[in-house]
Design a protein around this motif. Structure first.
Motif, PDB file in Angstrom:
ATOM      1  N   HIS A  26       0.862  -1.187   0.000  1.00  0.00           N
ATOM      2  CA  HIS A  26       0.000   0.000   0.000  1.00  0.00           C
ATOM      3  C   HIS A  26       0.898   1.238   0.000  1.00  0.00           C
ATOM      4  O   HIS A  26       1.589   1.514   0.980  1.00  0.00           O
ATOM      5  N   LYS A  28       1.575   5.506  -0.970  1.00  0.00           N
ATOM      6  CA  LYS A  28       1.114   6.821  -1.359  1.00  0.00           C
ATOM      7  C   LYS A  28       1.585   7.061  -2.791  1.00  0.00           C
ATOM      8  O   LYS A  28       2.625   6.557  -3.209  1.00  0.00           O
ATOM      9  N   THR A  29       0.838   7.839  -3.543  1.00  0.00           N
ATOM     10  CA  THR A  29       1.204   8.081  -4.933  1.00  0.00           C
ATOM     11  C   THR A  29       2.163   9.254  -5.095  1.00  0.00           C
ATOM     12  O   THR A  29       2.541   9.585  -6.227  1.00  0.00           O
ATOM     13  N   VAL A  30       2.579   9.870  -3.997  1.00  0.00           N
ATOM     14  CA  VAL A  30       3.520  10.995  -4.082  1.00  0.00           C
ATOM     15  C   VAL A  30       4.865  10.498  -4.573  1.00  0.00           C
ATOM     16  O   VAL A  30       5.271   9.361  -4.309  1.00  0.00           O
ATOM     17  N   GLU A 103       0.093   1.895  -7.565  1.00  0.00           N
ATOM     18  CA  GLU A 103       0.272   3.089  -6.735  1.00  0.00           C
ATOM     19  C   GLU A 103       1.731   3.506  -6.577  1.00  0.00           C
ATOM     20  O   GLU A 103       2.024   4.709  -6.468  1.00  0.00           O
ATOM     21  N   ALA A 186       1.562   3.830   2.650  1.00  0.00           N
ATOM     22  CA  ALA A 186       0.307   4.483   3.032  1.00  0.00           C
ATOM     23  C   ALA A 186       0.038   4.354   4.519  1.00  0.00           C
ATOM     24  O   ALA A 186      -0.740   5.122   5.077  1.00  0.00           O
TER      25      ALA A 186
END
Length: 212
Positions: A26, A28-30, A103, A186
């Motif tokens: 999981h 974050k898409t940053v 992701e 995430a």
């Protein structure tokens, strides 16, 4: 000869790092700063390798078409893996998130160059597989270094290696070892996800002592 030792505070933090190293699915898409990624890859050169061969080859997979092909590769392999389970085990498997391919901001395919001249064959003539073992040690070095900087790494093993190699068009002498997702997680969990989801609890370390 220079002597160096690490204090108790460092040893405690190192044990904490080992405990918090997780296989992340999981993300974050940053984005991850490019200089940080380059530094982490530089640190892989500190990993042990047979005869100082350093056979690992990290290929950054950035092209959307290649990523899409890898995702399709995973989807097909994952469907085939699901067919090996029945009943409640199959239902649980179907609910597991086993990759963060969509992701994760960075993707790396890791290969072993089994014809590298570096090291001049030292230590691997009787055990050539130590080249691949060395590559895995480089991956583990990257894994710990990334976690120490707040990043997560996920190893996608549900993938057809021959198809992935063809997708990435690498030299014929390179052997596929791993596909990695890298990014900011995430969420943080010290408990492994497969344990949290009820797939497999962590067992005690297996040790076997041979009789003298």
């Amino acid at each position: 000869m220079t002597e160096h030792s690490f204090g108790q505070a460092f040893r405690d933090e190192f044990e904490e790092l080992l405990a918090w190293r997780r296989d992340v699915r999981h993300f974050k898409t940053v984005s991850v700063p490019a200089d940080l990624v380059e530094h982490l890859l530089d640190l892989t050169s500190l990993a042990p390798s047979v005869g100082k061969a350093q056979p690992w080859r990290f290929v950054s997979v950035d092209e959307p078409a290649r990523r899409a092909a890898i995702i399709e590769n995973f989807s097909q392999a994952n469907a085939a893996a699901l067919s090996n389970y029945d009943g409640e085990r199959a239902e649980l498997y179907a609910r597991l998130k086993l990759a963060g391919l969509r992701e994760a901001p960075r993707h790396f395919a890791v290969f072993c160059d089994e014809t590298t001249a570096q090291g001049s064959g030292l230590g691997r003539l009787t055990m050539p597989e130590t080249l691949r073992y060395s590559t895995v040690l480089a991956i583990h070095t990257l894994w710990l270094a990334a976690r120490a900087r707040g990043l997560g790494l996920g190893w996608v093993s549900i993938i057809d290696p021959a198809q992935a190699t063809a997708t990435l068009d690498v030299p014929a002498s390179w052997r596929f070892v791993a596909y990695l997702c890298l990014g900011f997680p995430a969420g943080d969990h010290i408990e492994p996800e497969l344990q949290r989801k009820g797939w497999q609890s962590r067992e005690a370390v297996c040790r076997q002592v041979l009789p003298r």
